[in-house]
Design an enzyme around this catalytic site. Structure first.
Site, PDB file in Angstrom:
ATOM      1  N   LYS A  54       0.820  -1.207   0.000  1.00 19.55           N
ATOM      2  CA  LYS A  54       0.000   0.000   0.000  1.00 19.55           C
ATOM      3  C   LYS A  54       0.858   1.262   0.000  1.00 19.55           C
ATOM      4  O   LYS A  54       1.909   1.323   0.631  1.00 19.55           O
ATOM      5  CB  LYS A  54      -0.936   0.002   1.206  1.00 19.55           C
ATOM      6  CG  LYS A  54      -1.962  -1.125   1.194  1.00 19.55           C
ATOM      7  CD  LYS A  54      -2.924  -1.005   0.038  1.00 19.55           C
ATOM      8  CE  LYS A  54      -3.870  -2.180  -0.037  1.00 19.55           C
ATOM      9  NZ  LYS A  54      -4.873  -2.169   1.022  1.00 19.55           N
ATOM     10  N   HIS A 108      -2.287 -11.859  -7.989  1.00 24.23           N
ATOM     11  CA  HIS A 108      -2.189 -10.620  -8.764  1.00 24.23           C
ATOM     12  C   HIS A 108      -1.337 -10.801 -10.020  1.00 24.23           C
ATOM     13  O   HIS A 108      -1.192  -9.877 -10.808  1.00 24.23           O
ATOM     14  CB  HIS A 108      -1.630  -9.502  -7.897  1.00 24.23           C
ATOM     15  CG  HIS A 108      -2.535  -9.141  -6.751  1.00 24.23           C
ATOM     16  ND1 HIS A 108      -2.502  -9.826  -5.559  1.00 24.23           N
ATOM     17  CD2 HIS A 108      -3.502  -8.203  -6.631  1.00 24.23           C
ATOM     18  CE1 HIS A 108      -3.411  -9.311  -4.742  1.00 24.23           C
ATOM     19  NE2 HIS A 108      -4.031  -8.329  -5.371  1.00 24.23           N
TER      20      HIS A 108
END
Length: 770
Positions: free
Chosen positions: A118, A709
């Site tokens: 993040k 991902h």
């Protein structure tokens, strides 16, 4: 005063970049067509900002995937495993770029993607730079130069944006022992100075260097690195105007360092760090210099209309000390985190005019910046724009849409006992072992299965009334049953219903809770081509009726195996929404927690014995300064416990977290008291488990054994190796086998192949401990 912008959304007002990127990855368009779409978005962004009247327009704020990855490519910080993709041909740079972002399986090569985490306390993800001892840097990509020249050809002299050298290093990770990443500054600075010299030679007058690390806790060594870096930069390009941009918080103890930097302008975020203003104005080294101060008065991360009176008060304070000529006005941060344009919200059923009147997206924030500059020094009581703004602010403050007394009353009645399960985990685990009868190393997935075009079309046709609700639900039930049969055949132990009826893990729940509003086109980038459309929490929150019980009960009735109920937790719903700013975030989180608690209790009544409450955003919600952590963690953990504690001991509560560093908050993770936590560990090769081992984490853990991902399919041996690493720190009875996140964004062929390998790995592990 000079208006400027720190960065603009790059996905395109209609998510053009997302669609083009995914077509390129699937081979439906070539690189020329992809670059054509990218160039069109850049041009439109520049023209939008020019038309708004922005004085300094940024360039190099556009990215095909991620700005930190762009910086790694620019300075040649390319991990060794990708070097075989470097052949000196410019048309191969894109292959290298996407290999670093997404992994690479082609021509006999099998390369893992770089780790992703993040971006500060936002829901944006960046690709983590990888550094080795004595890392060497060089200018590899010329993207920053090409985009500056591209804007020049459009008649726009831009302000190129680069991630600053100190923040860039601090965002990275040492991939071997024996050095500190900040020590690489000496090797990195010559590349930065070369870039800046080249930009100056091409006509750049201003360059923006983003240094958001200046709002973090820094060591003295790191603070000294700033002094070294900017003294070197100033000496190398004495005539180039340098703006250092800080954002996402206050400078606090780093203020003396920032105030003394030999740069031309310093940007501060007054939406999340307003204390920086008064401190800078009192700082003699800054106040008595000629440096300009950029005031970030328009919130770059939320969608509420700016309160002109508050912004103008900040400006008035600064003018009193610095004078008008030394001020610049801007959004608080890049507008990357804002939707593109409120003008696209035309459906008054989806977004009512009253609520829309309280809002402002990226394009409208540009107008606010320019308007604020104009209003400074005018007679506000006679200005129509100011009066209209204040009327909108007041209408929101007084609206009966926002306040529900019975919701506030229930919130004030919450007691400590409401936060606790009946018994501690050791007792619950024994009860669950007996009742659930799961094998050693139980397998599951995180919740969602691939959302095919056909599934998305079902929802779209329902919205367009081309399908009746009954027809839609028949098709969804077919998808659920099909996925259950496939999971049973595969041998997964705890099944999921696949979430085919859900659009987004937060939006779906927001649509079923009061106090939420929605948009048609309020998309923001999460990572790469992944875009989300956050709900807007504008008022008090409650659950009018059950949200997931029907689908979970249907799924459980169609399988003899356990089927998880799937929910999103209160902190994640809070973090991944645009949140009201007229009450403490804690209160909003607890209101959501009570609504989720009602759903958990109803799921248990419907016979669901395993319930997952996803909280991937707990870590990202941490304040950027550690002194503020304890207060946040207390209410965030309590909000989760409030949502989960209403069920009996035999009901197993799971939670999921992804892309989080847990070392420094592991005690709070344990305090959540979930029976099972599933986490992302595959890209870090199980490094995250060190925190759980040293802490002796007592509950059950599912460390993700493959990276969802990336489209690459890991081998059985890879997964076994990761599980064996996990067994060194997790007791066998506490270890689960699962992917590292939901599978919504993947395709079915790769999903099926990866999960088959995962089940094979789990079976091999069981055989190995017999």
């Amino acid at each position: 005063m000079l208006s400027h912008n720190l960065g603009y959304p790059r996905i395109g007002s209609r998510r053009e970049l997302k669609r083009a990127s995914e077509k390129f990855w699937s081979g439906k368009i070539d690189r020329e067509e992809l670059q054509k779409v990218a160039r069109k978005i850049r041009h439109e962004n520049w023209e939008t900002q020019r038309a708004a009247g922005i004085g300094l327009i940024p360039s190099n704020d556009f990215s095909l995937y991620d700005q930190v990855l762009d910086m790694s490519l620019t300075v040649g910080a390319i991990p060794e495993r990708y070097h075989q993709l470097i052949d000196g041909k410019s048309n191969k740079e894109l292959d290298l770029y996407y290999a670093m972002a997404r992994g690479y399986q082609r021509g006999g090569l099998d390369l893992n993607a770089m780790e992703m985490t993040k971006w500060f306390d936002t829901n944006y993800h960046y690709l983590v730079p990888e550094f080795v001892k004595n890392q060497q840097f060089r200018i590899y990509s010329e993207k920053v130069f090409l985009e500056f020249e591209d804007a020049l050809q459009k008649g726009i002299l831009t302000k190129p944006v680069l991630l600053g050298p100190v923040t860039y290093l601090l965002l990275g990770k040492e991939k071997e022992e024996g050095f500190e990443k900040i020590d690489l500054l000496e090797n990195l600075l010559p590349v930065y100075t070369s870039i800046l010299k080249e930009l100056y030679s091409r006509g750049a007058q201003w360059v923006q260097l983003d240094e958001p690390a200046l709002v973090l806790d820094l060591t003295e060594k790191q603070k000294h690195a700033y002094e070294i870096a900017y003294a070197t930069i100033r000496k190398s390009v004495p005539k180039l105007k340098i703006l250092v941009a800080t954002y996402f918080g206050a400078l606090e103890d780093n203020l003396p360092t920032a105030a003394k930097l030999p740069v031309d302008a310093l940007h501060i975020d007054l939406t999340r760090g307003e204390s920086s203003l008064s401190a800078l104005l009192k700082h003699e080294d800054f106040a008595h210099s000629t440096r300009q101060l950029s005031l970030g008065v328009v919130d770059g991360r939320n969608i509420w209309k700016n309160n002109y009176r508050k912004s103008l008060d900040f400006i008035s304070q600064a003018i009193h000390v610095l004078g008008e000529d030394r001020l610049m006005i801007a959004p608080s941060s890049s507008l990357l985190h804002s939707p593109c344009d409120l003008d696209f919200e035309q459906d008054e059923i989806i977004l009512t005019p009253e609520i829309k009147n309280w809002m402002s997206f990226a394009k409208q924030k540009l107008a606010e910046v320019v308007e604020i500059c104009r209003l400074a020094g005018t007679d506000l009581l006679l200005d129509d724009a100011f009066i209209e703004n204040q009327n909108a602010i007041e209408s929101r403050r007084e609206s009966p849409l926002i306040h529900k007394p019975h919701v506030k009353t229930r919130l004030t009645a919450v007691k400590e006992a409401d936060l606790n399960r009946q018994n501690n985990f050791e007792i619950r685990q024994q009860i669950q072992l007996e009742k659930l009868k799961l094998p050693l190393f139980p397998s599951t997935t995180i919740g969602s299965f691939p959302q095919t075009d056909e599934v998305r079309l079902l929802r779209a046709n329902l919205k367009k009334n081309e399908l009746t609700l009954e027809q839609y639900e028949v098709r969804i039930r077919e998808e659920i049953v099909s996925s259950l049969r496939w999971q049973e055949e595969l041998g997964i132990d705890v099944l999921v219903h696949g979430e085919f009826e859900r659009n987004d893990m937060v939006e779906y729940f927001g649509e079923r809770l009061s106090g939420f509003a929605f948009t048609q086109n309020g998309w923001v980038q999460s990572y790469g081509s992944r875009c989300v459309k956050p709900p807007v929490i504008y008022g008090d929150v409650e659950r009018p009726e059950p949200m997931t019980v029907k689908w979970s009960a249907f799924a459980q009735a169609n399988s003899q195996k356990l089927v998880k109920g799937m929910l999103t937790g209160p902190v994640t719903i809070l973090q991944w929404s645009f949140v009201r700013d007229d009450q403490p975030r804690k209160d909003t989180a607890f209101q959501i927690g009570l609504a989720i608690r009602d759903e958990v209790v109803d799921l248990e009544k419907a016979g669901i014995r395993v319930i997952q409450i996803d909280e991937p955003a707990i870590r990202e919600g941490l304040p950027l300064r550690k002194t503020n952590w304890s207060a946040y963690l207390k209410w965030a953990v309590d909000a989760f416990r409030l949502s989960a504690a209403g069920v009996a001991d035999q009901t197993q509560i799971h939670t999921h977290m992804c892309y989080s560093e847990f070392n420094d908050i592991i005690d709070s993770i344990a305090a959540m008291d979930a029976d099972v936590i599933t986490i992302e560990t595959s890209r870090s090769q199980m490094e995250l488990l060190d925190a759980f081992a040293s802490f002796s984490y007592p509950n059950e853990i599912g460390p993700g054994v493959y990276d969802i991902h990336s489209p690459r399919v890991p081998t059985v041996d890879e997964m076994v190796l990761l599980l064996e690493k996990a067994l060194k720190v997790i007791p066998a009875r506490n270890l689960w086998v699962n992917p590292d996140c939901g599978l919504k964004t993947r395709k079915w062929p790769e999903t099926e192949a990866a999960l088959r390998n995962m089940i094979s790995a789990a079976n091999l592990l069981r055989e190995g401990v017999k």
